[in-house]
Design a protein around this motif. Sequence first.
Motif, short mmCIF file in Angstrom:
data_model
loop_
_atom_site.label_atom_id
_atom_site.label_comp_id
_atom_site.label_asym_id
_atom_site.label_seq_id
_atom_site.Cartn_x
_atom_site.Cartn_y
_atom_site.Cartn_z
N ARG A 229 0.83 -1.21 0.00
CA ARG A 229 0.00 0.00 0.00
C ARG A 229 0.86 1.26 0.00
NH1 ARG A 229 -3.21 1.52 4.19
NH2 ARG A 229 -2.73 -0.15 5.66
N LEU A 230 2.01 1.18 0.66
CA LEU A 230 2.86 2.36 0.80
C LEU A 230 3.88 2.53 -0.34
CD1 LEU A 230 1.63 2.21 3.69
CD2 LEU A 230 3.79 3.09 4.53
N LYS A 231 3.88 1.58 -1.27
CA LYS A 231 4.89 1.60 -2.32
C LYS A 231 4.89 2.89 -3.13
CE LYS A 231 6.55 -2.36 -4.47
NZ LYS A 231 6.38 -3.48 -5.42
N THR A 232 3.72 3.41 -3.40
CA THR A 232 3.62 4.60 -4.24
C THR A 232 3.86 5.89 -3.47
OG1 THR A 232 1.22 4.75 -3.88
CG2 THR A 232 1.98 3.44 -5.76
N LYS A 233 4.10 5.77 -2.17
CA LYS A 233 4.25 6.97 -1.34
C LYS A 233 5.70 7.43 -1.22
CE LYS A 233 -0.14 6.74 -0.42
NZ LYS A 233 -1.11 7.73 -0.92
N ALA A 234 6.62 6.73 -1.88
CA ALA A 234 8.04 7.10 -1.88
C ALA A 234 8.64 7.09 -0.48
CB ALA A 234 8.24 8.48 -2.52
N HIS A 235 8.14 6.19 0.38
CA HIS A 235 8.71 6.06 1.72
C HIS A 235 9.91 5.13 1.70
CE1 HIS A 235 5.51 8.29 3.53
NE2 HIS A 235 4.58 7.40 3.24
N ASP A 236 10.81 5.33 2.63
CA ASP A 236 11.96 4.43 2.78
C ASP A 236 11.55 3.29 3.71
OD1 ASP A 236 14.38 3.21 2.90
OD2 ASP A 236 15.45 4.85 3.90
N LEU A 237 10.63 2.46 3.22
CA LEU A 237 10.09 1.36 4.01
C LEU A 237 10.34 0.05 3.29
CD1 LEU A 237 6.68 1.28 5.85
CD2 LEU A 237 7.40 -0.66 4.45
N GLN A 238 10.93 -0.91 3.98
CA GLN A 238 11.25 -2.20 3.37
C GLN A 238 10.85 -3.34 4.29
OE1 GLN A 238 15.37 -2.51 2.10
NE2 GLN A 238 15.43 -0.35 1.51
N LEU A 239 10.38 -4.42 3.67
CA LEU A 239 10.09 -5.67 4.37
C LEU A 239 11.14 -6.68 3.96
CD1 LEU A 239 8.34 -7.74 5.94
CD2 LEU A 239 6.96 -7.99 3.86
N ILE A 240 11.86 -7.22 4.93
CA ILE A 240 12.87 -8.24 4.67
C ILE A 240 12.35 -9.56 5.19
CG2 ILE A 240 15.24 -8.98 5.09
CD1 ILE A 240 14.38 -5.34 5.61
N GLU A 241 12.18 -10.53 4.29
CA GLU A 241 11.61 -11.83 4.65
C GLU A 241 12.69 -12.91 4.69
OE1 GLU A 241 8.15 -12.99 2.42
OE2 GLU A 241 7.59 -10.91 2.02
N TYR A 242 12.49 -13.86 5.59
CA TYR A 242 13.42 -14.99 5.71
C TYR A 242 12.64 -16.28 5.53
CZ TYR A 242 16.47 -11.35 7.40
OH TYR A 242 17.19 -10.19 7.48
N THR A 243 12.93 -16.97 4.44
CA THR A 243 12.20 -18.18 4.07
C THR A 243 12.35 -19.27 5.13
OG1 THR A 243 12.54 -17.69 1.73
CG2 THR A 243 11.91 -19.95 2.30
N GLY A 244 11.21 -19.80 5.57
CA GLY A 244 11.21 -20.90 6.53
C GLY A 244 11.35 -20.50 7.98
N ALA A 245 11.56 -19.20 8.24
CA ALA A 245 11.77 -18.76 9.63
C ALA A 245 10.44 -18.55 10.35
CB ALA A 245 12.58 -17.47 9.66
#
Length: 325
Positions: A229-245
């Motif tokens: 939802r926030l992608k188009t807002k030019a925010h410095d926001l990132q989700l880092i995912e770890y597979t299987g964790a």
Amino acid sequence: MSITSKYLLGRIALICILSCLATAGRAQVTRMEVIPIPSVTLTDQEFLNGREDGKPITVAGELRLPRNGTDQLPLVILLHASGGIGSSIADWEDYFLSLGVATFVIDSFSGRGIANTINDQSQLGRLAQTEDAYRAIAILSKHPRIDANRIILMGFSRGGQNALYASLNRFQRMHARADTQFAAYIAFYPDCTSTYLEDEDVVGKPVRIFQGTEDNYNPVAPCRAYVERLKTKAHDLQLIEYTGASHFFDARALKQAQQLSQAQTTRNCRIVEVENGLLVDAKTKQPFSYNDSCVERGTTIAYDENAATKAKEAVGEIIKAVLKP
């Protein structure tokens, strides 16, 4: 002296003793202070309405400095999970101290007479730790050894939810002191099942979410949706995912996975803020409570060495880039 004052002083004295014992083998710690933080206890609706007239409470926080001297240091303020302050927070403290960064751990439970909220999340509003964090930075930004411009907020699970949404401009206008601002926000496995009004209006600072793909406590899907939802807002926001964790993938004490059979989870809930700060179940349109049918019990928490190592490296990069220790 009132009973409340005696109780608080006793709690602080006890924390001092236990902390000194706990840090006896931690050579990088050169100074430890227990600092009382005057705060208030608010329901979520009171918080969302911008009220500041909740029940006065003092929460204790523990400040650790990595070295002696008179220079001003960067700081990470840490918010604990539903289980309270655990060994994983101590591990993160050690890591930050080794980088030359001070740490401040807020105990949001003890001063309120709460042991933990694992099986009963209704004991404390979900946003109470955000209030505590804003109160803490207001005090610590004036500490002679702390650089007010280099303070990061980091939280885990329940605390991660607060670290994430403390970045909302609306919440800061209502509850934070105007001359204080966190330099970044780091949220480990937060609950993203709530949608708040104006939650796409995030401060212009780095926001990072760390989550495992097999987390059945606070699943990653709602956080993915929020970040999208926030992608188009030019925010410095990132989700880092770890597979299987799983949940608490960074907690070394959980090398043997644990099943929390009675732990409450809102993993299948979708909670929405409507007018007057009211939170409702998006499906039933009724005021949300932990008695709703979407609230379930039973979660898994487990350490994942690979995810933990990568997350530490990623957080280290944030620390170096933002705080420049």
